[in-house]
Design an enzyme around this catalytic site. Structure first.
Site, PDB file in Angstrom:
ATOM      1  N   CYS A  78       5.973   2.466   1.922  1.00  0.00           N
ATOM      2  CA  CYS A  78       6.995   2.962   2.925  1.00  0.00           C
ATOM      3  C   CYS A  78       7.847   3.751   1.786  1.00  0.00           C
ATOM      4  O   CYS A  78       8.876   3.161   1.207  1.00  0.00           O
ATOM      5  CB  CYS A  78       7.696   1.633   3.671  1.00  0.00           C
ATOM      6  SG  CYS A  78       9.257   2.070   4.363  1.00  0.00           S
ATOM      7  N   CYS A  81      11.794   2.901   2.488  1.00  0.00           N
ATOM      8  CA  CYS A  81      12.155   1.464   1.581  1.00  0.00           C
ATOM      9  C   CYS A  81      12.430   1.832   0.209  1.00  0.00           C
ATOM     10  O   CYS A  81      13.354   1.249  -0.073  1.00  0.00           O
ATOM     11  CB  CYS A  81      10.813   0.815   1.788  1.00  0.00           C
ATOM     12  SG  CYS A  81      10.460   0.205   3.573  1.00  0.00           S
TER      13      CYS A  81
END
Length: 322
Positions: A78, A81
């Protein structure tokens, strides 16, 4: 009528009040140092840590009764993230124990991912007193993130009396070191206040504790002592039988329930007192609910924030508030 020199033995350990106060002062000093350096002190509570399904109960649910726990759901693949994660970690260090950050890899912890109803990552939740609170999804600007965290810390403190601290409260100083510590500036006043409290001079004890707090508003021993003295003063002229009968006959009468809860606590029925006020919060609204909630927080102070009964009641309070 309750006697003026009624004892609080069995409810709160007076000898432990000073020790608890000193521990809290050390914790706040350590938090200030951590805020200055950005590094938690040795022996401190971990501010950032990974959590899996096996550790969820202890690392998040139990810890959330002592400090707000922010959860960062993330994954290695991700990209957002990778932007949000370091920012959260830096803020955890900057806030220095006002919250802790639990990082959950969703690829390795699908059950937790599903239980929280996460729709996409990054996703950030908080847990306070055992209750999950959705915060936001996706990467957000730092200014917005700070605002969310400030609100979380404020809710945890004002609604539940939960204030985190980075130091380990179980870490004890060597006995020799304790004996060599210099006498604090308020030791004489606090000793006089405790003596007045033990002698049943509630007015004198209250004034003495208030004098200390006028100079040092965060002094933990004075705050605890004042809460205890004010509780005893509130119940000293009550007729226990009449109060309990009134509370039984009028379950929706908030002042009656508050008076009965005070008597429950003084009588050593701590869980009964907490349960009565949690139930009152649940079935009331507006000013009545706020009055019951505030009295419950005051009684938490009398018992001590680390007491398991307080932690359990905080969780119950969270369930009826959220």
């Amino acid at each position: 009528m309750q006697p003026r020199n009624m004892s609080m033995s069995g409810v709160v350990d007076l000898a432990a009040v000073k020790a608890a106060g000193e521990a809290k002062q050390k914790a706040e000093q350590a938090r200030a140092e951590a805020a200055r350096t950005g590094v938690a002190p040795a022996g401190a509570t971990r501010l950032v840590f990974d959590v899996d399904e096996a550790g969820f109960q202890e690392d998040i649910l139990q810890r959330s009764t002592e400090v707000p726990v922010v959860i960062d759901f993330w994954a290695e693949w991700c990209e957002p993230c990778k932007q949000l994660g370091p920012l959260l970690e830096n803020l955890a260090a900057e806030y220095a124990g006002k919250f802790v950050l639990a990082k959950i890899d969703v690829d390795s912890n699908q059950m937790l991912f599903q239980q929280f109803g996460v729709q996409g990552i990054p996703a950030v939740f908080a847990v306070v007193a055992g209750q999950p609170i959705p915060l936001f999804q996706g990467a957000v600007p730092e200014a917005q993130l700070r605002q969310v965290l400030d609100q979380l810390v404020q809710v945890a403190e004002q609604q539940f009396g939960i204030v985190g601290a980075p130091v380990d409260p179980t870490a004890a100083e060597p006995a020799e070191a304790e004996e060599s510590q210099p006498v604090g500036p308020y030791d004489a006043a606090l000793t006089a206040a405790a003596d007045a409290l033990d002698a049943g001079d509630l007015g004198g004890a209250i004034r003495a504790y208030q004098n200390v707090l006028a100079d040092d508003p965060t002094n933990p021993e004075a705050k605890l002592g004042l809460a205890q003295a004010e509780l005893l003063q509130r119940v000293q002229d009550l007729d226990p039988q009449a109060v309990r009968q009134e509370a039984a006959d009028r379950p929706t009468d908030v002042p009656a329930q508050i008076r009965a809860a005070d008597l429950d606590l003084v009588g050593g029925h701590v869980e009964d007192a907490f349960g009565r006020l949690v139930d009152t919060v649940q079935r009331t609204a507006g000013e009545d609910r706020e009055a019951a909630r505030l009295r419950l927080l005051e009684l938490f102070e009398v018992i001590g924030t680390d007491d398991p009964r307080v932690m359990k009641a905080r969780t119950a309070l969270a369930r009826v508030l959220f």
